[in-house]
Design a protein around this motif. Structure first.
Motif, PDB file in Angstrom:
ATOM      1  N   PRO A 137       0.811  -1.226   0.000  1.00  9.67           N
ATOM      2  CA  PRO A 137       0.000   0.000   0.000  1.00  9.67           C
ATOM      3  C   PRO A 137       0.839   1.268   0.000  1.00  9.67           C
ATOM      4  N   SER A 138       1.960   1.270   0.722  1.00  5.46           N
ATOM      5  CA  SER A 138       2.793   2.473   0.787  1.00  5.46           C
ATOM      6  C   SER A 138       3.433   2.781  -0.561  1.00  5.46           C
ATOM      7  N   VAL A 139       3.854   1.739  -1.283  1.00  9.45           N
ATOM      8  CA  VAL A 139       4.443   1.938  -2.613  1.00  9.45           C
ATOM      9  C   VAL A 139       3.384   2.463  -3.577  1.00  9.45           C
ATOM     10  N   TYR A 179      -5.322   2.240  -0.346  1.00  5.31           N
ATOM     11  CA  TYR A 179      -4.740   1.075  -1.023  1.00  5.31           C
ATOM     12  C   TYR A 179      -4.658  -0.131  -0.090  1.00  5.31           C
ATOM     13  N   SER A 180      -4.928   0.084   1.192  1.00  3.64           N
ATOM     14  CA  SER A 180      -4.967  -1.051   2.117  1.00  3.64           C
ATOM     15  C   SER A 180      -6.239  -1.875   1.925  1.00  3.64           C
ATOM     16  N   LEU A 223     -13.278   7.133   4.187  1.00  6.07           N
ATOM     17  CA  LEU A 223     -14.150   7.070   5.359  1.00  6.07           C
ATOM     18  C   LEU A 223     -14.341   5.626   5.818  1.00  6.07           C
ATOM     19  N   ALA A 224     -14.345   4.696   4.857  1.00  4.88           N
ATOM     20  CA  ALA A 224     -14.468   3.281   5.220  1.00  4.88           C
ATOM     21  C   ALA A 224     -13.257   2.825   6.021  1.00  4.88           C
ATOM     22  N   VAL A 225     -12.065   3.293   5.620  1.00  8.03           N
ATOM     23  CA  VAL A 225     -10.842   2.938   6.343  1.00  8.03           C
ATOM     24  C   VAL A 225     -10.840   3.568   7.726  1.00  8.03           C
ATOM     25  N   LEU A 226     -11.158   4.848   7.776  1.00  2.00           N
ATOM     26  CA  LEU A 226     -11.032   5.582   9.032  1.00  2.00           C
ATOM     27  C   LEU A 226     -12.147   5.284  10.029  1.00  2.00           C
ATOM     28  N   SER A 227     -13.294   4.847   9.537  1.00  2.00           N
ATOM     29  CA  SER A 227     -14.407   4.581  10.452  1.00  2.00           C
ATOM     30  C   SER A 227     -14.115   3.407  11.384  1.00  2.00           C
ATOM     31  N   THR A 228     -13.131   2.592  11.025  1.00  5.33           N
ATOM     32  CA  THR A 228     -12.767   1.454  11.870  1.00  5.33           C
ATOM     33  C   THR A 228     -11.551   1.745  12.738  1.00  5.33           C
TER      34      THR A 228
END
Length: 235
Positions: A137-139, A179-180, A223-228
């Protein structure tokens, strides 16, 4: 705990070693925020940072002042903290990005030179290879930043470029990249392909719409990533 040695090596690789101490510290603090080592809401003290980094206070104060001016740090009743964005902040940030990046894509489609358009196509093609090779994901996030930066530059509007760079610095506060999410990788590739095709063909309207749709989908994924996570406040 921040691995400052690792952060320092990263800054040297990305920016070189020939810079004022305050600027180097600024880059290191931004990298620490971006990596999650200094998470949103983390309290910072001069005494603690001086001890951890083995530095003097003067360049540190300059670096902290610069980050406060960029809204990456803020002062509350308990002292200096890494800024923590809430739900409305994130929506507002992406809404502004959609308008400005849409304009940048439109200008690029209309005004960019053939070599600039070829470079955008090359970056989009490389992204496909990275995704197919299961790059981290970082790349992928770093490559994504390159894709957008080339479009901002090719728009040939220095004021728009300056504004986009300032907005992009706030993105480090968002933590984990979209990207995660495995399902998001293919979507981003498809969205970038639509933007690239419109730019190559010189269709400003299509480039603007494709970019704005890309940012709408990016907001949903973010928002999907951060909501968790614990880094998001819903106001």
């Amino acid at each position: 705990m921040v691995d400052w040695d690792k952060i320092g090596n990263q800054v040297t690789q990305e920016h070189g070693n020939d810079m004022p101490a305050a600027l180097r510290l600024r880059h290191m603090l931004v990298a620490a925020i971006n990596s999650g080592g200094l998470a949103p809401g983390t309290r910072l003290t001069e005494t603690g940072l001086v001890a951890e980094l083995n530095i003097s206070r003067t360049p540190l104060r300059e670096a902290l002042a610069a980050l406060k001016a960029e809204n990456l740090l803020h002062v509350d009743a308990d002292g200096l903290r890494v800024r923590k964005l809430n739900w409305s902040d994130i929506k507002s940030l992406y809404e502004l990005r959609a308008h400005l990046e849409g304009l940048a894509a439109r200008l690029t489609a209309i005004h960019a030179s053939r070599p600039e358009k070829d470079l955008i196509a090359q970056i989009a093609s490389t992204e496909i290879s990275l995704i197919n090779s299961d790059a981290s994901p970082s790349v992928l996030a770093a490559h994504n930043a390159k894709f957008h930066l080339v479009i901002w530059n090719a728009a040939s509007n220095p004021f728009l470029l300056e504004t986009m760079q300032r907005l992009s610095r706030l993105m480090v506060l968002l933590g984990a990249t979209a990207y995660s999410l495995p399902e998001r990788r293919a979507s981003i590739q498809s969205e970038h392909a639509a933007i690239t095709a419109a730019i190559i063909s010189g269709d400003g309207d299509a480039a603007q719409e494709a970019t704005q749709e890309h940012l709408r989908q990016a907001l949903k994924a973010r928002l999907a990533v951060l909501s968790t996570s614990q880094n998001l406040e819903i106001d």
